[in-house]
Design a protein around this motif. Sequence first.
Motif, PDB file in Angstrom:
ATOM      1  N   ALA A  19       0.832  -1.204   0.000  1.00  0.00           N
ATOM      2  CA  ALA A  19       0.000   0.000   0.000  1.00  0.00           C
ATOM      3  C   ALA A  19       0.866   1.254   0.000  1.00  0.00           C
ATOM      4  O   ALA A  19       0.599   2.208  -0.755  1.00  0.00           O
ATOM      5  CB  ALA A  19      -0.927  -0.013   1.213  1.00  0.00           C
ATOM      6  N   VAL A  20       1.903   1.263   0.805  1.00  0.00           N
ATOM      7  CA  VAL A  20       2.791   2.431   0.861  1.00  0.00           C
ATOM      8  C   VAL A  20       3.557   2.585  -0.446  1.00  0.00           C
ATOM      9  O   VAL A  20       3.708   3.698  -0.954  1.00  0.00           O
ATOM     10  CB  VAL A  20       3.740   2.311   2.068  1.00  0.00           C
ATOM     11  CG1 VAL A  20       4.826   3.360   2.027  1.00  0.00           C
ATOM     12  CG2 VAL A  20       2.962   2.420   3.357  1.00  0.00           C
ATOM     13  N   ILE A  21       4.018   1.475  -1.012  1.00  0.00           N
ATOM     14  CA  ILE A  21       4.707   1.545  -2.298  1.00  0.00           C
ATOM     15  C   ILE A  21       3.761   2.051  -3.381  1.00  0.00           C
ATOM     16  O   ILE A  21       4.149   2.850  -4.232  1.00  0.00           O
ATOM     17  CB  ILE A  21       5.299   0.163  -2.660  1.00  0.00           C
ATOM     18  CG1 ILE A  21       6.478  -0.146  -1.748  1.00  0.00           C
ATOM     19  CG2 ILE A  21       5.738   0.115  -4.115  1.00  0.00           C
ATOM     20  CD1 ILE A  21       7.031  -1.540  -1.921  1.00  0.00           C
ATOM     21  N   GLN A  22       2.522   1.612  -3.343  1.00  0.00           N
ATOM     22  CA  GLN A  22       1.512   2.076  -4.305  1.00  0.00           C
ATOM     23  C   GLN A  22       1.346   3.590  -4.212  1.00  0.00           C
ATOM     24  O   GLN A  22       1.303   4.277  -5.225  1.00  0.00           O
ATOM     25  CB  GLN A  22       0.182   1.374  -4.021  1.00  0.00           C
ATOM     26  CG  GLN A  22      -0.977   1.836  -4.864  1.00  0.00           C
ATOM     27  CD  GLN A  22      -1.033   1.149  -6.198  1.00  0.00           C
ATOM     28  OE1 GLN A  22      -0.422   0.126  -6.408  1.00  0.00           O
ATOM     29  NE2 GLN A  22      -1.764   1.733  -7.118  1.00  0.00           N
ATOM     30  N   ILE A  23       1.273   4.091  -2.997  1.00  0.00           N
ATOM     31  CA  ILE A  23       1.090   5.536  -2.825  1.00  0.00           C
ATOM     32  C   ILE A  23       2.344   6.287  -3.243  1.00  0.00           C
ATOM     33  O   ILE A  23       2.269   7.274  -3.989  1.00  0.00           O
ATOM     34  CB  ILE A  23       0.700   5.855  -1.373  1.00  0.00           C
ATOM     35  CG1 ILE A  23      -0.721   5.350  -1.103  1.00  0.00           C
ATOM     36  CG2 ILE A  23       0.773   7.355  -1.107  1.00  0.00           C
ATOM     37  CD1 ILE A  23      -1.155   5.465   0.319  1.00  0.00           C
ATOM     38  N   PHE A  24       3.514   5.851  -2.785  1.00  0.00           N
ATOM     39  CA  PHE A  24       4.752   6.569  -3.106  1.00  0.00           C
ATOM     40  C   PHE A  24       5.058   6.541  -4.595  1.00  0.00           C
ATOM     41  O   PHE A  24       5.333   7.578  -5.201  1.00  0.00           O
ATOM     42  CB  PHE A  24       5.936   5.992  -2.341  1.00  0.00           C
ATOM     43  CG  PHE A  24       5.992   6.410  -0.901  1.00  0.00           C
ATOM     44  CD1 PHE A  24       5.244   7.465  -0.427  1.00  0.00           C
ATOM     45  CD2 PHE A  24       6.802   5.730  -0.018  1.00  0.00           C
ATOM     46  CE1 PHE A  24       5.290   7.848   0.891  1.00  0.00           C
ATOM     47  CE2 PHE A  24       6.866   6.102   1.316  1.00  0.00           C
ATOM     48  CZ  PHE A  24       6.103   7.167   1.765  1.00  0.00           C
ATOM     49  N   VAL A  25       5.020   5.353  -5.181  1.00  0.00           N
ATOM     50  CA  VAL A  25       5.448   5.221  -6.569  1.00  0.00           C
ATOM     51  C   VAL A  25       4.404   5.760  -7.529  1.00  0.00           C
ATOM     52  O   VAL A  25       4.691   6.623  -8.351  1.00  0.00           O
ATOM     53  CB  VAL A  25       5.799   3.756  -6.894  1.00  0.00           C
ATOM     54  CG1 VAL A  25       6.061   3.569  -8.372  1.00  0.00           C
ATOM     55  CG2 VAL A  25       7.006   3.325  -6.093  1.00  0.00           C
ATOM     56  N   TYR A  26       3.176   5.268  -7.418  1.00  0.00           N
ATOM     57  CA  TYR A  26       2.181   5.653  -8.416  1.00  0.00           C
ATOM     58  C   TYR A  26       1.582   7.020  -8.141  1.00  0.00           C
ATOM     59  O   TYR A  26       1.560   7.878  -9.019  1.00  0.00           O
ATOM     60  CB  TYR A  26       1.087   4.592  -8.521  1.00  0.00           C
ATOM     61  CG  TYR A  26       1.581   3.340  -9.171  1.00  0.00           C
ATOM     62  CD1 TYR A  26       1.899   3.320 -10.509  1.00  0.00           C
ATOM     63  CD2 TYR A  26       1.756   2.181  -8.442  1.00  0.00           C
ATOM     64  CE1 TYR A  26       2.376   2.179 -11.114  1.00  0.00           C
ATOM     65  CE2 TYR A  26       2.238   1.029  -9.042  1.00  0.00           C
ATOM     66  CZ  TYR A  26       2.537   1.039 -10.374  1.00  0.00           C
ATOM     67  OH  TYR A  26       3.019  -0.090 -10.958  1.00  0.00           O
ATOM     68  N   VAL A  27       1.078   7.234  -6.950  1.00  0.00           N
ATOM     69  CA  VAL A  27       0.436   8.516  -6.655  1.00  0.00           C
ATOM     70  C   VAL A  27       1.486   9.620  -6.575  1.00  0.00           C
ATOM     71  O   VAL A  27       1.298  10.709  -7.100  1.00  0.00           O
ATOM     72  CB  VAL A  27      -0.389   8.430  -5.350  1.00  0.00           C
ATOM     73  CG1 VAL A  27      -0.988   9.772  -5.005  1.00  0.00           C
ATOM     74  CG2 VAL A  27      -1.481   7.393  -5.490  1.00  0.00           C
TER      75      VAL A  27
END
Length: 166
Positions: free
Chosen positions: A53-61
């Motif tokens: 979830a954190v990687i999703q937010i950092f990388v994509y968002v």
Amino acid sequence: MDQGFFLLFAAVSVITALTVVLARNPVHSALALMACFLQVSAIFVLLGAPLLAVIQIFVYVGAIMVLFLFVIMMIDVREAVLQRFLPGGNLPALVLLVLLGVEMLVLLLWSDRFSVMEPVAMRGGDDMRQLSTALFADYLLPFETASVILLAALVGAIMLARKEQG
């Protein structure tokens, strides 16, 4: 309770994904894509994967959406809006979309993989330790290379979009 939240996040992510495709304004489409990414990260939290979830937010968002917004702001959106699609050009895409949807429903209904199963128990922090060691020890060079390539793309987009002074 978890199933209710999952259905809520899944429904909102499908709605925002449709908004990405159907929005006429590219800025609205990019914001809907960001909302879809946030919903996917919430689903990761529900599945017990906070690192994803954190990687999703950092990388994509954080990173990819900033690049999208830079590109959208750099191009001339008014000129792109004036160009219309060819009449009847959407019919083959619509037919393909319907065929793929029917195929997906048939595969879902005939498959035994989506039966109700018990979730697999988590084993602790060993998996997290192995993932972080692999990412930052074994694959550090590809990780840093990807960040340099993204930085070069951002600088290139700014240089291409900059107006000539004079």
